[in-house]
Design an enzyme around this catalytic site. Structure first.
Site, PDB file in Angstrom:
ATOM      1  N   LYS A 135     -43.545  22.249  60.152  1.00 35.87           N
ATOM      2  CA  LYS A 135     -44.318  21.383  59.290  1.00 35.87           C
ATOM      3  C   LYS A 135     -43.480  20.388  58.544  1.00 35.87           C
ATOM      4  CE  LYS A 135     -43.556  23.564  54.684  1.00 35.87           C
ATOM      5  NZ  LYS A 135     -43.756  24.217  53.434  1.00 35.87           N
TER       6      LYS A 135
ATOM      7  N   LYS B  27     -36.359  30.236  53.199  1.00 31.51           N
ATOM      8  CA  LYS B  27     -35.592  29.515  52.472  1.00 31.51           C
ATOM      9  C   LYS B  27     -34.266  30.345  52.377  1.00 31.51           C
ATOM     10  CE  LYS B  27     -38.490  26.145  50.238  1.00 31.51           C
ATOM     11  NZ  LYS B  27     -39.293  25.993  49.044  1.00 31.51           N
TER      12      LYS B  27
ATOM     13  N   LYS C 161     -40.061  18.647  52.764  1.00 28.17           N
ATOM     14  CA  LYS C 161     -38.779  17.922  52.126  1.00 28.17           C
ATOM     15  C   LYS C 161     -37.608  18.622  52.117  1.00 28.17           C
ATOM     16  CE  LYS C 161     -41.650  17.885  48.142  1.00 28.17           C
ATOM     17  NZ  LYS C 161     -42.611  17.363  47.155  1.00 28.17           N
TER      18      LYS C 161
HETATM   19  P1  TYM Z   1     -45.119  21.545  47.310  1.00 31.87           P
HETATM   20  O1  TYM Z   1     -44.330  20.559  46.164  1.00 31.87           O
HETATM   21  O2  TYM Z   1     -44.194  22.064  48.361  1.00 31.87           O
HETATM   22  O3  TYM Z   1     -46.201  20.681  47.919  1.00 31.87           O
HETATM   23  C1  TYM Z   1     -47.162  20.041  47.124  1.00 31.87           C
HETATM   24  C2  TYM Z   1     -48.571  20.264  47.998  1.00 31.87           C
HETATM   25  O4  TYM Z   1     -48.316  19.716  49.114  1.00 31.87           O
HETATM   26  C3  TYM Z   1     -48.962  20.383  50.378  1.00 31.87           C
HETATM   27  N1  TYM Z   1     -47.871  20.228  51.352  1.00 31.87           N
HETATM   28  C4  TYM Z   1     -48.515  19.974  52.554  1.00 31.87           C
HETATM   29  N2  TYM Z   1     -49.743  19.841  53.098  1.00 31.87           N
HETATM   30  C5  TYM Z   1     -49.865  19.627  54.538  1.00 31.87           C
HETATM   31  N3  TYM Z   1     -48.816  19.575  55.284  1.00 31.87           N
HETATM   32  C6  TYM Z   1     -47.682  19.584  54.915  1.00 31.87           C
HETATM   33  N4  TYM Z   1     -46.595  19.354  55.556  1.00 31.87           N
HETATM   34  C7  TYM Z   1     -47.318  19.664  53.378  1.00 31.87           C
HETATM   35  N5  TYM Z   1     -46.431  20.061  52.828  1.00 31.87           N
HETATM   36  C8  TYM Z   1     -46.670  20.426  51.371  1.00 31.87           C
HETATM   37  C9  TYM Z   1     -48.552  21.924  49.747  1.00 31.87           C
HETATM   38  O5  TYM Z   1     -49.511  23.017  50.326  1.00 31.87           O
HETATM   39  C10 TYM Z   1     -48.835  21.514  48.181  1.00 31.87           C
HETATM   40  O6  TYM Z   1     -50.253  22.001  47.941  1.00 31.87           O
HETATM   41  N6  TYM Z   1     -45.455  26.012  45.222  1.00 31.87           N
HETATM   42  C11 TYM Z   1     -46.222  24.890  45.374  1.00 31.87           C
HETATM   43  C12 TYM Z   1     -46.510  23.870  44.056  1.00 31.87           C
HETATM   44  C13 TYM Z   1     -47.080  24.831  43.045  1.00 31.87           C
HETATM   45  C14 TYM Z   1     -48.294  25.036  42.925  1.00 31.87           C
HETATM   46  C15 TYM Z   1     -48.755  25.755  41.787  1.00 31.87           C
HETATM   47  C16 TYM Z   1     -49.608  24.698  43.767  1.00 31.87           C
HETATM   48  C17 TYM Z   1     -46.338  25.520  41.989  1.00 31.87           C
HETATM   49  N7  TYM Z   1     -47.384  25.873  41.171  1.00 31.87           N
HETATM   50  C18 TYM Z   1     -49.912  26.107  41.341  1.00 31.87           C
HETATM   51  C19 TYM Z   1     -50.754  25.147  43.290  1.00 31.87           C
HETATM   52  C20 TYM Z   1     -51.023  25.912  42.303  1.00 31.87           C
HETATM   53  C21 TYM Z   1     -45.302  23.968  46.324  1.00 31.87           C
HETATM   54  O7  TYM Z   1     -44.023  24.265  46.308  1.00 31.87           O
HETATM   55  O8  TYM Z   1     -45.874  22.767  46.803  1.00 31.87           O
END
Ligand code: TYM
Length: 321
Positions: free
Chosen positions: A190, A109, A193
């Site tokens: 992957k 990023k 967003k």
């Molecule tokens: P975020 O918002 O990017 O994504 C949310 C969840 O979706 C999963 N994910 C995917 N799984 C499979 N294939 C994909 N292409 C894909 N894109 C996203 C992510 O692995 C995630 O589980 N940092 C985290 C949010 C967060 C969090 C936490 C998660 C903040 N605090 C504490 C767990 C525990 C994030 O940006 O996810």
């Protein structure tokens, strides 16, 4: 077993989020499960304030529509529980600059923009706090969060060694299929967003005809042999995985039923459309009532704070505050 996981209310929820994380959340929900819409995390990139506010409600409604029951588990908004921001500071005093600057997501990023925010670097620390505040034992996430989870474990262990046993060291849990859904147009990247190609992402709220168009146009190879081979056939393998994750089969089993890419794509489109339809219908019912959504969030925040508060105080005290 205590579960915590989170999702950023940035953009619109895509099926990678759904199959990689949210569907697992729904399946695992119980009184000891905490699911959080991480609006503080969304501030690490440029986002219009009014948009963030709306999207936070969109996500709340989508999570409920997808099957999270606020009477069973706790669904809350991160910024409404002040201990997350407070814990972040404590843990920034435990994590090191070196380990944060080595995070893959940060490097990716940061390389795409000039003058990136400090919070883009410290983001995994905030995430570690989210998890550790609830003494979570299990964290259901997609594959892309594995490195952040590993860091959370290290921070927890370092804290415990330095200041005494305060934190539970969590483990990450990935789904068996589609832990990493790939972009439909660039299947070696992957689905994300923050790097969306127009036809590469399927959103949970996409119209059926858009889902169909995106699946039918998904990039595949030209040898027309239906088999799962992530290295040689990344596009097709991604579709097989996605199919398998919706039909609860293995990608190989799905592959064995098809001779032609077109037939597989047609059935996959139908499967995704029919899986999203009930979520979209419920969403349309609950999204308009913002008052009810706010009440729901306030209740969630209260339940979350009752757990996070005491843990925060223990950590702060252990550090000498
Ligand atoms: P975020 O918002 O990017 O994504 C949310 C969840 O979706 C999963 N994910 C995917 N799984 C499979 N294939 C994909 N292409 C894909 N894109 C996203 C992510 O692995 C995630 O589980 N940092 C985290 C949010 C967060 C969090 C936490 C998660 C903040 N605090 C504490 C767990 C525990 C994030 O940006 O996810």
């Amino acid at each position: 077993m205590r579960i915590l996981s989170g999702i950023q209310p940035s953009g619109s929820m895509h099926i990678g989020n759904y199959v990689g994380a949210v569907r697992q959340w729904v399946a695992a929900q119980n009184v000891d499960a905490f699911y959080c819409i991480v609006d503080l995390h969304a501030l690490t990139l440029q986002i219009e304030p009014a948009r963030l506010r709306q999207q936070t409600l969109d996500y709340l409604a989508t999570l409920v529509a997808a099957g999270l029951d606020p009477d069973v588990c706790t669904v809350f908004v991160q910024s409404q529980v002040p201990y997350h921001a407070q814990m972040n500071w404590l843990l920034e005093c435990v994590a090191s600059y070196g380990e944060l600057s080595r995070m893959t997501q940060f490097k990716e990023k940061a390389s795409r923009q000039e003058g990136y925010r400090v919070s883009l670097l410290t983001y995994p620390v905030l995430m570690a706090g989210d998890i550790l505040l609830y003494s979570a034992t299990e964290v259901p996430v997609g594959d892309d969060q594995r490195q952040h989870l590993e860091l959370t474990r290290e921070i927890a262990e370092r804290f415990n060694n330095r200041y005494g046993e305060v934190f539970t060291v969590p483990v990450g849990v990935q789904p068996t299929a589609s832990a990493r859904v790939m972009d439909l147009q660039e299947p070696t990247r992957k689905m994300s967003k923050s790097l969306a190609s127009p036809l590469g992402l399927i959103y949970v709220h996409d119209e059926p005809r858009d889902i169909e168009r995106k699946v039918m146009r998904a990039v595949t190879d030209t040898d027309n042999e239906v088999r799962w081979d992530e290295e040689k056939k990344p596009g097709l393998s991604n579709l097989l995985e996605l199919y398998a994750s919706f039909s609860a089969e293995t990608p190989d089993a799905v592959a064995s039923r098809y001779d032609r890419y077109g037939d597989l794509k047609k059935d996959l489109a139908e499967l995704v459309i029919s899986s999203m339809e009930p979520i979209q219908r419920r969403y349309r019912e609950i999204r308009p009532d913002e008052g009810a959504l706010r009440v729901l969030a306030a209740r969630g925040a209260e339940k979350a704070a009752a757990v996070a508060g005491p843990l925060y105080r223990r950590a702060a005290e252990a550090m000498g505050l």
